[in-house]
Motif scaffolding. Structure first.
Motif, PDB file in Angstrom:
ATOM      1  N   HIS A 220       0.781  -1.235   0.000  1.00 57.27           N
ATOM      2  CA  HIS A 220       0.000   0.000   0.000  1.00 57.27           C
ATOM      3  C   HIS A 220       0.815   1.288   0.000  1.00 57.27           C
ATOM      4  O   HIS A 220       0.243   2.375   0.015  1.00 57.27           O
ATOM      5  CB  HIS A 220      -0.940   0.008   1.217  1.00 57.27           C
ATOM      6  N   ARG A 221       2.131   1.191  -0.051  1.00 60.08           N
ATOM      7  CA  ARG A 221       2.976   2.385   0.048  1.00 60.08           C
ATOM      8  C   ARG A 221       2.802   3.348  -1.123  1.00 60.08           C
ATOM      9  O   ARG A 221       3.208   4.503  -1.059  1.00 60.08           O
ATOM     10  CB  ARG A 221       4.453   1.985   0.186  1.00 60.08           C
ATOM     11  N   GLY A 222       2.220   2.875  -2.219  1.00 65.47           N
ATOM     12  CA  GLY A 222       2.004   3.750  -3.363  1.00 65.47           C
ATOM     13  C   GLY A 222       0.553   4.217  -3.498  1.00 65.47           C
ATOM     14  O   GLY A 222       0.224   4.917  -4.463  1.00 65.47           O
ATOM     15  N   ARG A 223      -0.299   3.860  -2.550  1.00 58.59           N
ATOM     16  CA  ARG A 223      -1.725   4.202  -2.657  1.00 58.59           C
ATOM     17  C   ARG A 223      -2.030   5.493  -1.900  1.00 58.59           C
ATOM     18  O   ARG A 223      -1.675   5.649  -0.735  1.00 58.59           O
ATOM     19  CB  ARG A 223      -2.576   3.046  -2.125  1.00 58.59           C
ATOM     20  N   LYS A 224      -2.701   6.392  -2.585  1.00 63.56           N
ATOM     21  CA  LYS A 224      -2.934   7.729  -2.068  1.00 63.56           C
ATOM     22  C   LYS A 224      -3.632   7.730  -0.710  1.00 63.56           C
ATOM     23  O   LYS A 224      -3.340   8.555   0.163  1.00 63.56           O
ATOM     24  CB  LYS A 224      -3.763   8.518  -3.078  1.00 63.56           C
ATOM     25  N   ALA A 225      -4.540   6.795  -0.513  1.00 67.35           N
ATOM     26  CA  ALA A 225      -5.322   6.774   0.725  1.00 67.35           C
ATOM     27  C   ALA A 225      -4.476   6.471   1.953  1.00 67.35           C
ATOM     28  O   ALA A 225      -4.901   6.760   3.082  1.00 67.35           O
ATOM     29  CB  ALA A 225      -6.442   5.735   0.612  1.00 67.35           C
TER      30      ALA A 225
ATOM     31  N   ASP B  52       5.327   6.389  -0.792  1.00 71.61           N
ATOM     32  CA  ASP B  52       5.695   7.239   0.337  1.00 71.61           C
ATOM     33  C   ASP B  52       5.541   6.440   1.624  1.00 71.61           C
ATOM     34  O   ASP B  52       5.013   5.323   1.633  1.00 71.61           O
ATOM     35  CB  ASP B  52       4.812   8.488   0.367  1.00 71.61           C
ATOM     36  N   TYR B  53       6.007   6.997   2.695  1.00 77.09           N
ATOM     37  CA  TYR B  53       5.877   6.385   4.019  1.00 77.09           C
ATOM     38  C   TYR B  53       4.401   6.351   4.428  1.00 77.09           C
ATOM     39  O   TYR B  53       3.624   7.220   4.047  1.00 77.09           O
ATOM     40  CB  TYR B  53       6.680   7.178   5.042  1.00 77.09           C
ATOM     41  N   ILE B  54       4.039   5.341   5.234  1.00 76.51           N
ATOM     42  CA  ILE B  54       2.659   5.201   5.715  1.00 76.51           C
ATOM     43  C   ILE B  54       2.619   5.509   7.205  1.00 76.51           C
ATOM     44  O   ILE B  54       3.395   4.939   7.986  1.00 76.51           O
ATOM     45  CB  ILE B  54       2.128   3.779   5.463  1.00 76.51           C
ATOM     46  N   PRO B  55       1.717   6.419   7.630  1.00 72.89           N
ATOM     47  CA  PRO B  55       1.633   6.769   9.057  1.00 72.89           C
ATOM     48  C   PRO B  55       1.372   5.554   9.943  1.00 72.89           C
ATOM     49  O   PRO B  55       0.645   4.624   9.559  1.00 72.89           O
ATOM     50  CB  PRO B  55       0.456   7.744   9.094  1.00 72.89           C
ATOM     51  N   GLU B  56       1.966   5.595  11.120  1.00 69.20           N
ATOM     52  CA  GLU B  56       1.857   4.492  12.076  1.00 69.20           C
ATOM     53  C   GLU B  56       0.408   4.141  12.386  1.00 69.20           C
ATOM     54  O   GLU B  56       0.018   2.961  12.382  1.00 69.20           O
ATOM     55  CB  GLU B  56       2.595   4.909  13.359  1.00 69.20           C
ATOM     56  N   ASP B  57      -0.414   5.167  12.639  1.00 67.90           N
ATOM     57  CA  ASP B  57      -1.820   4.918  12.997  1.00 67.90           C
ATOM     58  C   ASP B  57      -2.573   4.218  11.872  1.00 67.90           C
ATOM     59  O   ASP B  57      -3.423   3.355  12.122  1.00 67.90           O
ATOM     60  CB  ASP B  57      -2.529   6.228  13.355  1.00 67.90           C
TER      61      ASP B  57
ATOM     62  N   ILE C 127      -1.365   2.152   9.677  1.00 69.72           N
ATOM     63  CA  ILE C 127      -0.957   0.750   9.615  1.00 69.72           C
ATOM     64  C   ILE C 127      -1.759  -0.073  10.615  1.00 69.72           C
ATOM     65  O   ILE C 127      -2.341  -1.115  10.286  1.00 69.72           O
ATOM     66  CB  ILE C 127       0.551   0.600   9.885  1.00 69.72           C
ATOM     67  N   VAL C 128      -1.825   0.414  11.856  1.00 63.20           N
ATOM     68  CA  VAL C 128      -2.532  -0.310  12.917  1.00 63.20           C
ATOM     69  C   VAL C 128      -4.015  -0.399  12.602  1.00 63.20           C
ATOM     70  O   VAL C 128      -4.630  -1.478  12.676  1.00 63.20           O
ATOM     71  CB  VAL C 128      -2.296   0.373  14.280  1.00 63.20           C
ATOM     72  N   GLU C 129      -4.611   0.725  12.241  1.00 62.90           N
ATOM     73  CA  GLU C 129      -6.060   0.764  11.977  1.00 62.90           C
ATOM     74  C   GLU C 129      -6.440  -0.099  10.774  1.00 62.90           C
ATOM     75  O   GLU C 129      -7.449  -0.818  10.803  1.00 62.90           O
ATOM     76  CB  GLU C 129      -6.511   2.207  11.734  1.00 62.90           C
ATOM     77  N   SER C 130      -5.658  -0.041   9.727  1.00 60.97           N
ATOM     78  CA  SER C 130      -5.999  -0.762   8.500  1.00 60.97           C
ATOM     79  C   SER C 130      -5.952  -2.271   8.700  1.00 60.97           C
ATOM     80  O   SER C 130      -6.773  -3.004   8.130  1.00 60.97           O
ATOM     81  CB  SER C 130      -5.031  -0.366   7.380  1.00 60.97           C
ATOM     82  N   LEU C 131      -4.992  -2.737   9.515  1.00 62.23           N
ATOM     83  CA  LEU C 131      -4.861  -4.178   9.717  1.00 62.23           C
ATOM     84  C   LEU C 131      -5.877  -4.729  10.715  1.00 62.23           C
ATOM     85  O   LEU C 131      -5.819  -5.895  11.106  1.00 62.23           O
ATOM     86  CB  LEU C 131      -3.432  -4.512  10.154  1.00 62.23           C
ATOM     87  N   GLN C 132      -6.833  -3.899  11.092  1.00 67.27           N
ATOM     88  CA  GLN C 132      -7.985  -4.359  11.872  1.00 67.27           C
ATOM     89  C   GLN C 132      -9.234  -4.482  11.005  1.00 67.27           C
ATOM     90  O   GLN C 132     -10.273  -4.954  11.466  1.00 67.27           O
ATOM     91  CB  GLN C 132      -8.269  -3.379  13.023  1.00 67.27           C
ATOM     92  N   LYS C 133      -9.128  -4.059   9.720  1.00 67.64           N
ATOM     93  CA  LYS C 133     -10.287  -4.046   8.833  1.00 67.64           C
ATOM     94  C   LYS C 133     -10.400  -5.357   8.057  1.00 67.64           C
ATOM     95  O   LYS C 133      -9.415  -5.873   7.527  1.00 67.64           O
ATOM     96  CB  LYS C 133     -10.178  -2.879   7.860  1.00 67.64           C
ATOM     97  N   GLU C 134     -11.637  -5.829   7.952  1.00 66.30           N
ATOM     98  CA  GLU C 134     -11.871  -7.109   7.291  1.00 66.30           C
ATOM     99  C   GLU C 134     -11.457  -7.091   5.823  1.00 66.30           C
ATOM    100  O   GLU C 134     -10.870  -8.054   5.332  1.00 66.30           O
ATOM    101  CB  GLU C 134     -13.357  -7.490   7.390  1.00 66.30           C
ATOM    102  N   GLU C 135     -11.735  -5.961   5.113  1.00 64.08           N
ATOM    103  CA  GLU C 135     -11.410  -5.931   3.686  1.00 64.08           C
ATOM    104  C   GLU C 135      -9.899  -6.001   3.440  1.00 64.08           C
ATOM    105  O   GLU C 135      -9.435  -6.569   2.453  1.00 64.08           O
ATOM    106  CB  GLU C 135     -12.000  -4.688   3.005  1.00 64.08           C
TER     107      GLU C 135
END
Length: 468
Positions: free
Chosen positions: A294-299, A309-314, A316-324
């Motif tokens: 996901h490092r190249g995805r705008k969202a 680009d770099y991905i914010p710490e929050d 990373i944590v929040e996204s890996l809790q999502k089912e999708e």
């Protein structure tokens, strides 16, 4: 009678070697400005390699009308997709027009020019200008040839231009010699009925190190090895670089036929989350995968800059809790994630940073992460597959961080690279390791050149028959 050939931008002489292997041509002169390459040319060819800038005047002795063929490979950096620079105005591209100028003054019967495949897509105007220069006196055809179709154990696509003088038959491109109906080695009763693989090319060579090996490991095992070893009793240039000690733990794990790349996805790539599956927790492996994916995805990126680009710490944590997100991860070696309890924490991320697997930057108080070099962020450590052809051999490929031997934990030896380029073993390169690596990587594969030579000689022989 042998037809006389001049090789422009000759380098070490791969193009010349292929024409000489056909036994129908005599290369009388090669021109280049690379001193080391010319040492190799002069060591291996009966014709003379001359240090000369092709941008200068054509030597008078070449204008006497007795040269049958001009071959050459004008420097290709201006065209190569690998270089990322494809400007029509690139000064290096102009060398192509100096090549054509020499052709028009030498007036050979046939011209063969080789270049990277990117030449044909740089700009339509460029091709039209080049054709226009040629077509005053010649009929021209061009297209892409793949070296593997000519017995070379390498998938190396090249743009080939063939021109015949007006009044001769219109040129055509040669067909593949792979297959029972096509036989490049008719005189020698050698036949390639299928593509030559890396394993078939190098399996008779001994293990290599940083001291030159001179003995073969075995008798020739196939027709390709017989061709490579004709006239040779010893192995020269069989020197290889070992990986740095701090990189060996990565090299030892790279599977055959895989590249360590955590930012690309496909069968030939292996990510850090798979390569070191036994070293990290499931959560840490997911962190690697998520950043690589996901490092190249705008969202997800820290900024709106183009590219990764770099991905914010929050995030990373929040996204890996999502089912999708977890469902997407299940497509990439993560099975049954929805049935498992996933608890990714900031401490997981920070630990990976402390151990050098991630790198970080901060903007407006937001801490963000990206993969670090040892996590496979760049395309390195490609281990060749014995059962396939190599991808294109480059001048940098003898660094142990680039191409790896299929089973040994080291870089390719110079001789292995030369074999994959289809240089016979009696072709001995001159210079230090870096100089030879450059010569091998820049060369036209001799077997491709031989296939072209055996093809174009028909036009010359037809012309001779008409004269008689």
């Amino acid at each position: 009678m042998k037809y006389k050939v001049v090789d422009l931008f000759c380098g070490a002489g791969g193009f010349s070697k292929g024409f000489e292997m056909s036994n129908k041509f005599k290369v009388i002169r090669g021109y280049d400005i690379e001193k080391d390459a010319l040492k190799t040319f002069n060591f291996n060819h009966p014709g003379e390699g001359v240090e000369y800038d092709v941008r200068k005047e054509v030597p008078a002795e070449l204008k006497q009308g007795n040269i049958d063929v001009v071959i050459g490979s004008p420097p290709c950096q201006g065209f190569s997709d690998a270089k990322g620079s494809r400007s029509l105005e690139d000064e290096r591209n102009n060398l192509v027009f100096h090549f054509i100028r020499w052709v028009k003054e030498i007036e050979p019967q046939i011209v063969v020019m080789e270049n990277v495949s990117g030449m044909l897509t740089i700009d339509d105007r460029f091709i039209e200008e080049m054709k226009g220069e040629f077509e005053t006196d010649y009929n021209v055809i061009y297209g892409i040839l793949n070296s593997k179709e000519f017995g070379v154990p390498q998938k190396r696509e090249r743009a080939i231009f063939i021109a015949t003088r007006k009044g001769m038959a219109n040129p055509t491109l040669p067909d593949s010699i792979v297959g029972e109906q096509l036989n490049l080695f008719k005189k020698d009763k050698n036949l390639f009925s299928s593509y030559v693989t890396v394993g078939q090319a190098i399996s008779d060579l001994s293990a290599a190190g940083e001291e030159e090996m001179l003995d073969y490991k075995s008798e020739p095992k196939n027709k390709f090895q017989e061709i490579m070893r004709a006239g040779s009793d010893s192995v020269y240039n069989h020197i290889a670089k070992a990986p740095r000690d701090k990189d060996m733990f990565i090299v030892e794990k790279i599977p055959e036929g895989k590249m360590y790349r955590s930012t690309r996805f496909g069968d030939k790539y292996v990510g850090v989350w798979d390569l070191f599956k036994d070293k990290f927790t499931l959560e840490q492996r997911l962190i690697f995968w998520f950043i690589g994916r996901h490092r190249g995805r705008k969202a997800y990126k820290l900024t709106d800059k183009s590219g990764p680009d770099y991905i914010p710490e929050d995030k990373i944590v929040e996204s890996l809790q999502k089912e999708e997100v977890l469902r997407e991860a299940m497509k990439y070696s993560f099975e049954d994630l929805l049935d498992k309890k996933i608890e990714v924490s900031k401490s997981d991320i920070r630990k990976l940073k402390e151990e050098g697997w991630l790198r970080t930057k901060e903007k407006d108080g937001v801490v963000a992460y990206d993969l670090n070099s040892k996590s496979g962020i760049r395309p390195r450590y490609m281990r060749l597959n014995r059962d396939e052809q190599s991808n294109t051999i480059l001048t940098t490929d003898f660094n142990a961080r680039e191409k790896l031997h299929p089973v040994e934990n080291r870089g390719l030896s110079l001789r292995e690279g030369a074999r994959i380029q289809s240089f016979p073993d009696d072709f001995i390169f001159q210079g230090d390791f870096k100089a030879v690596a450059k010569q091998v990587g820049n060369a036209v594969p001799p077997l491709l050149a031989r296939g072209i030579a055996d093809h174009v000689v028909r036009f010359l022989e037809r012309k001779q028959e008409e004269v008689v």
